[in-house]
Design a protein around this motif. Structure first.
Motif, PDB file in Angstrom:
ATOM      1  N   VAL A 440       0.890  -1.244   0.062  1.00  0.00           N
ATOM      2  CA  VAL A 440       0.133  -0.026   0.047  1.00  0.00           C
ATOM      3  C   VAL A 440       0.786   1.349  -0.025  1.00  0.00           C
ATOM      4  O   VAL A 440       0.749   2.208  -0.678  1.00  0.00           O
ATOM      5  N   ILE A 441       2.015   1.289   0.690  1.00  0.00           N
ATOM      6  CA  ILE A 441       3.153   2.368   0.864  1.00  0.00           C
ATOM      7  C   ILE A 441       3.932   2.365  -0.257  1.00  0.00           C
ATOM      8  O   ILE A 441       4.325   3.298  -1.020  1.00  0.00           O
ATOM      9  N   ASP A 442       4.332   1.237  -0.684  1.00  0.00           N
ATOM     10  CA  ASP A 442       5.302   1.053  -1.671  1.00  0.00           C
ATOM     11  C   ASP A 442       4.781   1.661  -3.014  1.00  0.00           C
ATOM     12  O   ASP A 442       5.601   2.352  -3.556  1.00  0.00           O
ATOM     13  N   TYR A 443       3.491   1.250  -3.397  1.00  0.00           N
ATOM     14  CA  TYR A 443       3.065   1.945  -4.648  1.00  0.00           C
ATOM     15  C   TYR A 443       2.923   3.308  -4.576  1.00  0.00           C
ATOM     16  O   TYR A 443       3.255   4.168  -5.529  1.00  0.00           O
ATOM     17  N   ARG A 444       2.531   4.026  -3.521  1.00  0.00           N
ATOM     18  CA  ARG A 444       2.003   5.367  -3.233  1.00  0.00           C
ATOM     19  C   ARG A 444       3.560   6.132  -3.331  1.00  0.00           C
ATOM     20  O   ARG A 444       3.769   7.198  -4.013  1.00  0.00           O
ATOM     21  N   LEU A 445       4.568   5.732  -2.535  1.00  0.00           N
ATOM     22  CA  LEU A 445       5.762   6.365  -2.432  1.00  0.00           C
ATOM     23  C   LEU A 445       6.445   6.066  -3.561  1.00  0.00           C
ATOM     24  O   LEU A 445       7.275   7.446  -4.145  1.00  0.00           O
ATOM     25  N   ASN A 446       6.383   5.065  -4.234  1.00  0.00           N
ATOM     26  CA  ASN A 446       6.984   5.233  -5.669  1.00  0.00           C
ATOM     27  C   ASN A 446       6.683   6.033  -6.510  1.00  0.00           C
ATOM     28  O   ASN A 446       7.146   6.946  -7.504  1.00  0.00           O
ATOM     29  N   ALA A 447       5.054   6.211  -6.624  1.00  0.00           N
ATOM     30  CA  ALA A 447       4.696   7.147  -7.707  1.00  0.00           C
ATOM     31  C   ALA A 447       5.022   8.497  -7.197  1.00  0.00           C
ATOM     32  O   ALA A 447       5.320   9.409  -8.184  1.00  0.00           O
ATOM     33  N   ILE A 448       4.910   8.897  -6.143  1.00  0.00           N
ATOM     34  CA  ILE A 448       5.303  10.253  -5.490  1.00  0.00           C
ATOM     35  C   ILE A 448       6.549  10.481  -5.659  1.00  0.00           C
ATOM     36  O   ILE A 448       6.969  11.886  -6.166  1.00  0.00           O
ATOM     37  N   LYS A 449       7.446   9.689  -5.497  1.00  0.00           N
ATOM     38  CA  LYS A 449       8.898   9.935  -5.811  1.00  0.00           C
ATOM     39  C   LYS A 449       9.221  10.606  -7.193  1.00  0.00           C
ATOM     40  O   LYS A 449      10.069  11.193  -7.537  1.00  0.00           O
ATOM     41  N   GLN A 450       8.403  10.214  -8.200  1.00  0.00           N
ATOM     42  CA  GLN A 450       8.655  10.523  -9.685  1.00  0.00           C
ATOM     43  C   GLN A 450       7.959  11.538  -9.832  1.00  0.00           C
ATOM     44  O   GLN A 450       7.984  12.078 -11.134  1.00  0.00           O
ATOM     45  N   MET A 451       7.268  12.208  -9.137  1.00  0.00           N
ATOM     46  CA  MET A 451       6.505  13.378  -9.629  1.00  0.00           C
ATOM     47  C   MET A 451       7.399  14.860  -9.123  1.00  0.00           C
ATOM     48  O   MET A 451       7.492  14.649  -7.667  1.00  0.00           O
ATOM     49  N   ALA A 452       7.362  15.849  -9.783  1.00  0.00           N
ATOM     50  CA  ALA A 452       8.190  16.916  -9.321  1.00  0.00           C
ATOM     51  C   ALA A 452       7.238  17.723  -8.390  1.00  0.00           C
ATOM     52  O   ALA A 452       7.797  18.546  -7.742  1.00  0.00           O
ATOM     53  N   ASN A 453       5.963  17.620  -8.463  1.00  0.00           N
ATOM     54  CA  ASN A 453       5.156  18.615  -7.755  1.00  0.00           C
ATOM     55  C   ASN A 453       4.509  17.822  -6.315  1.00  0.00           C
ATOM     56  O   ASN A 453       3.882  18.600  -5.528  1.00  0.00           O
ATOM     57  N   VAL A 454       5.495  16.983  -5.745  1.00  0.00           N
ATOM     58  CA  VAL A 454       5.104  16.672  -4.350  1.00  0.00           C
ATOM     59  C   VAL A 454       6.726  16.478  -3.614  1.00  0.00           C
ATOM     60  O   VAL A 454       7.603  15.785  -4.328  1.00  0.00           O
ATOM     61  N   GLU A 455       6.522  17.021  -2.571  1.00  0.00           N
ATOM     62  CA  GLU A 455       7.504  16.781  -1.606  1.00  0.00           C
ATOM     63  C   GLU A 455       7.422  16.293  -0.391  1.00  0.00           C
ATOM     64  O   GLU A 455       6.417  16.748   0.262  1.00  0.00           O
ATOM     65  N   ILE A 456       8.258  15.399   0.351  1.00  0.00           N
ATOM     66  CA  ILE A 456       7.950  14.904   1.606  1.00  0.00           C
ATOM     67  C   ILE A 456       9.008  15.290   2.600  1.00  0.00           C
ATOM     68  O   ILE A 456      10.290  15.177   2.265  1.00  0.00           O
ATOM     69  N   TYR A 457       8.567  16.030   3.654  1.00  0.00           N
ATOM     70  CA  TYR A 457       9.669  16.273   4.444  1.00  0.00           C
ATOM     71  C   TYR A 457       9.630  15.322   5.798  1.00  0.00           C
ATOM     72  O   TYR A 457       8.472  15.318   6.543  1.00  0.00           O
ATOM     73  N   TYR A 458      10.414  14.899   6.015  1.00  0.00           N
ATOM     74  CA  TYR A 458      10.327  13.976   7.400  1.00  0.00           C
ATOM     75  C   TYR A 458      10.853  14.376   8.759  1.00  0.00           C
ATOM     76  O   TYR A 458      11.397  15.576   8.557  1.00  0.00           O
ATOM     77  N   GLU A 459      10.664  13.845   9.722  1.00  0.00           N
ATOM     78  CA  GLU A 459      10.996  14.383  11.116  1.00  0.00           C
ATOM     79  C   GLU A 459      10.542  15.921  11.121  1.00  0.00           C
ATOM     80  O   GLU A 459      11.225  16.632  11.555  1.00  0.00           O
ATOM     81  N   SER A 460       9.475  16.075  10.534  1.00  0.00           N
ATOM     82  CA  SER A 460       8.808  17.494  10.674  1.00  0.00           C
ATOM     83  C   SER A 460       7.438  17.374  11.350  1.00  0.00           C
ATOM     84  O   SER A 460       6.346  17.325  10.667  1.00  0.00           O
ATOM     85  N   GLU A 461       7.513  17.456  12.651  1.00  0.00           N
ATOM     86  CA  GLU A 461       6.352  17.365  13.362  1.00  0.00           C
ATOM     87  C   GLU A 461       5.693  19.057  13.161  1.00  0.00           C
ATOM     88  O   GLU A 461       6.228  19.860  13.526  1.00  0.00           O
TER      89      GLU A 461
END
Ligand code: ADP
Ligand code: SF4
Length: 673
Positions: A440-461
């Motif tokens: 469920v996560i692999d599919y979505r993360l993989n797709a998002i990683k290839q998109m220029a218009n999404v960014e994930i900031y980790y350790e960002s509470e």
């Protein structure tokens, strides 16, 4: 021309008088829509054809009012008036050049006729299956004649409805033809009972009748369970299962092979891995020259190619993989393998059918929404205007929402508190048997990683204090939920009375690495998978485990995902002590005090660590505590209302589909009435 190692999957296959355009074959599967929601059903099947499935079949289709499967929503072909509904589906499938198949059924012992109130028929006078207090009538020669006519009439109507493949169905213990075949249900002494040849007589007659009726233009398939996994009490692939295939080997145009019962055929990933039916399919393939379709929750194109090259089967049968990704074939064709949304083998799709509700899927939130909400698994409407969105939380809800919104063209930032994305799914996928859920996560993360218009900031509470500092006007909160440790559950709002002598843990604690010790009691008032997998985990740690539940079965709700029997068997095999029908009352002197749900009598169970699998509290304080007036401020997924993963994914999708439409009421959709 570029030669791909997957080309073999796109070879046409001749099936009697028709030709499948490729080897991707959506085998019959239930969907909770059936005759009740024909337009929803037709659109859903049409999208599978659009996605490249060369053959798309119906679910079970009742052939006569005395085989009425109410309350379950299956297909219906009792008379000519049912043809139009089914034609909606064949038209939708043909529009994309695929073949349409129909699985005709007379349920016999599995039919209860709750709607029609007619008697049902079976090989012998016998109790119907499934606990309903009713018996079936043993069929006399006239009844057998009538049944053959009903099958023939239904085959002719199927042809009129436009079907290319007509099934004779003897699988899953759900068809009178299988009841005749199996010693388990047939103790007749005439020419339809006794020897295998006699028990197979009706199946053979119906098969030949169907060929005579429609075989000039339609292929006739035989779907059969070659093993009931009951040993000598049932059909065994090594014995009668083989004999019957040999007996009928060249009669059908196609063999659709599986095992019985449905629990075994649609085994979850917790119990069976991809390709788990290979030995059975391969065996049938060795006994016939006719094409063979088999299933095994295939999602890997390499595994599919290997099955064909090794002569296991000719057509890649799929129900669940086609539900999770209706576009799987096209993605293989276009070499977009990493965009396949792989089925996780959770059987939430099956649970919908068991509730007689339209199908849903954990991986594919558009499943069942194709017609009523006009959702598409691969397309989504473009954004209304330039806008950017902050999503708080990278669990299944946040990731699905981000992916779908980004597909619409919005700029997305995800703020995630932890070092990794995945939320509950990632955590739960590390528990015994649940590793495939990570897809469920692999599919979505993989797709998002290839998109220029999404960014994930980790350790960002994100906190109530800093939420405005991000500078977003559109904020979607997807912060999940936490398991409660206060004892509240569906039976009581009372907090658990305790004296501090027992360590109390929640599933979150265990997933965070805080482990129980000594004698462990797991209290299950949730009734889904969590308490069962934690019991397994504790046994892996060699702890003494007692599982207690107010229900009369272990993991009671998993009956709906076809897992309950297997879970209870597993826990008993692993020496988990099981105490059913007892409610947790209080903790006293290193003991849990439980009460019988019927008599109220109390018992005490020694306990050092108590794991409460009860209910969750939504992590919604960012939303409820915020007085800022953002332009769009929403709460989704478990943070809104904790539920199953499928619900969180759907909630993310719903938010993305309706985002920016201020006037749209998301509770309204097309009603198929
Ligand atoms: P859902 O099933 O609704 O997607 P999950 O519990 O799986 O919910 O995921 C929620 C995610 O949100 C987790 O990854 C969690 O770490 C993250 N999260 C929770 N609170 C915050 C917060 N205040 N700021 C950023 N991320 C958060
Ligand atoms: Fe697969 Fe689960 Fe979707 Fe069913 S609900 S198709 S098992 S992912």
């Amino acid at each position: 021309m570029i030669v791909s190692r997957y080309d073999i999957l796109f070879e046409p296959v001749k099936i009697g008088p028709v030709i499948a355009p490729n080897r991707f074959y959506q085998v019959p599967h239930c969907n909770g829509m059936g005759h009740r929601f024909p337009r929803s059903l037709a659109k859903m099947r049409g999208i599978k054809a659009e996605g490249g499935w060369g053959v798309v079949c119906t679910e079970e289709v009742e052939i006569h009012p005395s085989s009425d499967i109410t309350p379950y929503n299956q297909g219906r072909l009792w008379d000519d008036s049912d043809i139009a509904n089914l034609k909606l589906m064949t038209d939708a499938v043909h529009e994309h050049g695929s073949l349409a198949g129909i699985e005709l059924v007379y349920q016999g012992l599995a039919g209860k006729n709750h709607y029609t109130r007619l008697p049902t028929f079976a090989p012998t006078h016998a109790s119907v299956l499934g606990g309903y207090p009713m018996q079936a009538r043993a069929m006399d020669k006239q009844d057998i004649k009538n049944l053959r006519k009903w099958y023939r009439d239904a085959a002719i109507r199927s042809k009129k409805a436009g079907f290319d493949i007509v099934y004779t169905y003897a699988g899953h213990g759900l068809s009178v033809l299988m009841h005749f075949l199996s010693r388990q249900h047939n103790d007749r002494v005439d020419e339809y009972g006794g020897s295998l040849k006699n028990r197979a007589r009706l199946l053979k007659e119906v098969l030949i009748d169907t060929k005579e009726a429609v075989g000039d233009t339609c292929a006739v398939a035989l779907r059969i369970a070659v093993d009931e996994l009951l040993g000598k009490d049932g059909i065994q692939a090594s014995a009668e299962g083989s004999d019957v295939i040999e007996m009928l080997a060249e009669i059908p145009d196609l063999w659709d092979v599986n095992i019985s019962s449905w629990e075994n055929d649609s085994a979850t990933s917790r119990f069976s891995k991809e390709g788990f039916q290979e030995q059975y399919t391969k065996h049938v393939k060795s006994l016939t020259t006719k094409p063979v379709v088999g299933v095994g929750r295939f999602t890997s194109p390499d595994a599919m190619v290997s099955q064909i090259k090794r002569g296991v089967l000719d057509l890649i049968g799929a129900a669940r993989p086609s539900i999770a990704d209706p576009f799987l074939p096209n993605k293989v064709r276009d070499n977009k393998l990493d965009s396949i949304r792989e089925c996780i083998g959770c059987n939430i799709c099956v649970s919908s059918d068991n509730y007689a509700a339209p199908i849903r899927c954990t991986q594919n939130p558009t499943m069942g929404e194709e017609w009523r909400r006009n959702w598409h698994p691969e397309k989504i409407k473009a954004k209304h205007k330039d806008d950017s969105v902050l999503i708080v939380g990278a669990g299944p809800a946040g990731l699905e929402c981000a992916h779908a919104l980004a597909n619409r063209g919005y700029d997305i930032v995800i703020a995630e508190k932890s070092r990794v994305a995945g939320g509950r799914v990632l955590r739960e996928s590390k528990l015994p048997g649940l590793s495939e859920w990570k897809r469920v996560i692999d599919y979505r993360l993989n797709a998002i990683k290839q998109m220029a218009n999404v960014e994930i900031y980790y350790e960002s509470e994100v906190t109530e204090e800093n939420i405005s500092e991000f500078g977003y006007e559109n904020i979607i909160i997807a912060t999940g939920a936490l398991w409660k440790k206060n004892g509240q559950n569906r039976d009581t709002r009372r907090h658990l009375k305790q004296d501090g002598t027992v360590k109390i843990l929640s599933p979150d604690d265990i997933m965070d690495g805080i482990l129980p010790d000594g004698k462990v009691v797991i209290y299950d008032a949730d009734n889904y998978y969590m308490a069962g997998v934690l019991a397994e985990k504790c046994r892996e740690l060699s702890l003494d485990v007692t599982y207690i539940t107010p229900e009369s079965k272990v993991s009671a709700w998993t009956e709906n995902t076809l897992e309950q029997g297997k879970i209870q068997e597993k826990l008993l095999q692993k020496n988990v002590k099981v105490k059913l029908n007892h409610r947790l009352n209080e903790i006293q002197d290193n003991r849990v005090v439980v009460r019988c749900v019927y008599t109220g009598d109390t018992q005490r169970v020694s306990c050092d660590s108590l794991i409460l699998v009860t209910e969750r509290h939504p992590n919604d304080f960012l939303y409820t505590g915020n007085t800022n007036t953002f332009k769009n401020f929403s709460l989704i997924g478990d943070a809104y209302a904790p539920g199953i993963i499928a619900q969180a994914v759907h909630s993310g999708r719903l938010q993305a589909e309706t985002f920016g439409d201020k006037d749209v009421d998301s509770s309204i959709f097309n009603r198929d009435k």
